[in-house]
Design an enzyme around this catalytic site. Structure first.
Site, PDB file in Angstrom:
ATOM      1  N   ILE A 204      39.929  31.149  32.812  1.00  0.00           N
ATOM      2  CA  ILE A 204      39.728  32.022  32.543  1.00  0.00           C
ATOM      3  C   ILE A 204      39.771  33.299  34.246  1.00  0.00           C
ATOM      4  O   ILE A 204      39.769  32.657  35.039  1.00  0.00           O
ATOM      5  CB  ILE A 204      38.136  32.549  32.523  1.00  0.00           C
ATOM      6  N   HIS A 205      40.630  34.455  33.397  1.00  0.00           N
ATOM      7  CA  HIS A 205      41.519  34.911  34.684  1.00  0.00           C
ATOM      8  C   HIS A 205      41.491  36.270  34.963  1.00  0.00           C
ATOM      9  O   HIS A 205      42.002  37.210  35.453  1.00  0.00           O
ATOM     10  CB  HIS A 205      42.892  34.194  35.088  1.00  0.00           C
ATOM     11  N   ARG A 206      41.442  36.437  33.910  1.00  0.00           N
ATOM     12  CA  ARG A 206      41.959  38.458  32.945  1.00  0.00           C
ATOM     13  C   ARG A 206      40.688  39.200  34.213  1.00  0.00           C
ATOM     14  O   ARG A 206      39.601  38.700  33.870  1.00  0.00           O
ATOM     15  CB  ARG A 206      42.154  38.979  31.691  1.00  0.00           C
TER      16      ARG A 206
END
Ligand code: UD1
Length: 370
Positions: A204-206
């Site tokens: 998860i990085h957005r």
């Protein structure tokens, strides 16, 4: 003919690798400029090493910053660097701030631009990547589309004449690395002792998932209550945001792990039960490796993964948990992302345009010696 690739962020190094190899094979002079958008070794150096990418001729070292600051810094640095290298064309990849800055710098210097992975659209203009890809496509001279759907998007924006479908260059490198690692045990099974098919891989990085603490909390809570171990490969942005907001990532079944090298990631996915992600590349990699994917976003650019039943778009909460537990999708023989030879077609397009140049002054490479 001298072609310069401009790259800066992790997924661009993956896309660059097959293109650099193809151009070398086709004896096209090729150089690389690294913008420095990603600077951690695990997000940058290991990709050059593992994917055998030639060293950049220049490293701009711009580092992190707000979107405007980062894009502006890359644009200014390229403005000083590109003319010295006398390129006939630059290649930009995907949709990051490095992509847009690279395209703008070249356009202002009257250098031709080829965009690899042109035509992807999420139709969500709040995503920085959506703005980057639209503006890059409209600035570029040669639009190298990965899929039929991408080419249709470009046609609907009046860009059909500059578009060529070459296939997806990430598929090229994925197939090559899959064949290399398929008989190796997964680094995750070795390190954490999980049997193949018993764990999920999550990333998860957005911005839309990490920057709002309530949403991030809800994603972490959903992952924590899955019924099997989840290895969360933590991007620096996720670590920074969770630390700032005091959100613990090591909850329930979650095991926090540093990002993997590309071959280790592919091996870890091959042996995983499922993938949970908000990354574009990982959705497609899971599909191509036959692993079900759950995507924590409202839309995807890789619509084929959803249409073929291998990718679910979900909100955090019960939807996410139910999606990860869903039965395995039906096998498919569809190949929407090409045959693993997209990068060779990229080089062929350059050679074709160079040949056209011998007859027409206004061709793709107007400044190149015939
Ligand atoms: C960028 C791309 C995104 C891509 C992603 C892959 C844009 C707008 N987004 O997002 O499309 O999917 O790369 O990872 O270009 N950081 C480090 N070390 C690094 C790089 C970043 O610690 O080497 C931290 C910094 O706190 C930085 C934050 O991560 O502010 C975000 O990095 P940035 O490059 O701005 O965007 P990504 O989230 O990585």
């Amino acid at each position: 003919m001298h072609v310069i690739s401009i790259v800066g962020a992790r997924p661009q190094f993956v896309k660059l690798s097959p293109v650099a190899h193809a151009l070398e094979h086709q004896q096209i002079k090729h150089s690389i400029i690294h913008t420095g958008q990603h600077y951690d070794s695990l997000l940058s150096d290991v990709f050059f090493r593992d994917l055998d990418i030639p060293a950049p001729v220049a490293h701009l070292g711009v580092g992190s910053g707000s979107h405007g600051v980062q894009t502006g810094a890359i644009l200014a640095a390229l403005d000083g660097k590109l003319p010295d290298l006398h390129p006939d064309c630059v290649i930009v990849f995907g949709d990051t701030n490095s992509t847009l800055a690279g395209a703008l710098a070249a356009a202002k210097l009257h250098i031709r631009i080829a965009h690899v992975e042109a035509g992807l659209r999420s139709y969500n203009r709040f995503m920085p990547e959506e703005i980057n890809r639209i503006l890059t496509d409209h600035a570029a001279d040669l639009l190298l589309a990965p899929t039929q759907t991408a080419a249709e998007h470009l046609a609907s924006e009046g860009l059909a004449a500059r578009t060529v479908i070459v296939g997806d260059v990430m598929t090229d490198v994925l197939f090559e690395v899959r064949n290399m690692v398929s008989c190796h045990p997964s680094p995750i099974t070795l390190e954490l002792g999980f049997a193949p098919g018993t764990y999920s891989i999550a990333t998860i990085h957005r911005a839309e998932n990490t920057d709002n603490p309530e949403r991030l909390n809800s994603i972490i809570d959903s992952l924590a209550r899955l019924d099997h171990p989840v290895v969360l490969l933590a991007h620096p942005r996720l670590l920074a945001k969770s630390h700032d907001k005091n959100i613990s990532l090591s909850k329930g079944v979650i095991i926090v792990h540093s990002p993997l090298t590309y071959p280790d990631l592919i091996c870890a996915i091959l042996n995983a039960r499922s993938v949970v992600t908000d990354s574009g590349g990982l959705q497609k990699e899971a599909f191509l490796l036959g692993v079900p994917c759950t995507t924590v976003r409202a839309e995807t650019e890789w619509v084929e993964t959803v249409d073929l039943g291998w990718n679910d778009l979900v909100e955090p909460g019960d939807d996410l948990v139910a999606s990860v537990s869903r039965p395995r999708p039906l096998a498919t023989t569809a190949r929407p992302y090409g045959d693993g030879h997209a990068a060779i077609r990229v080089g062929q397009e350059f050679l074709r345009h160079q040949a056209v140049r011998r007859c027409h002054q206004d061709a793709f490479f107007p400044n190149s010696a015939p």
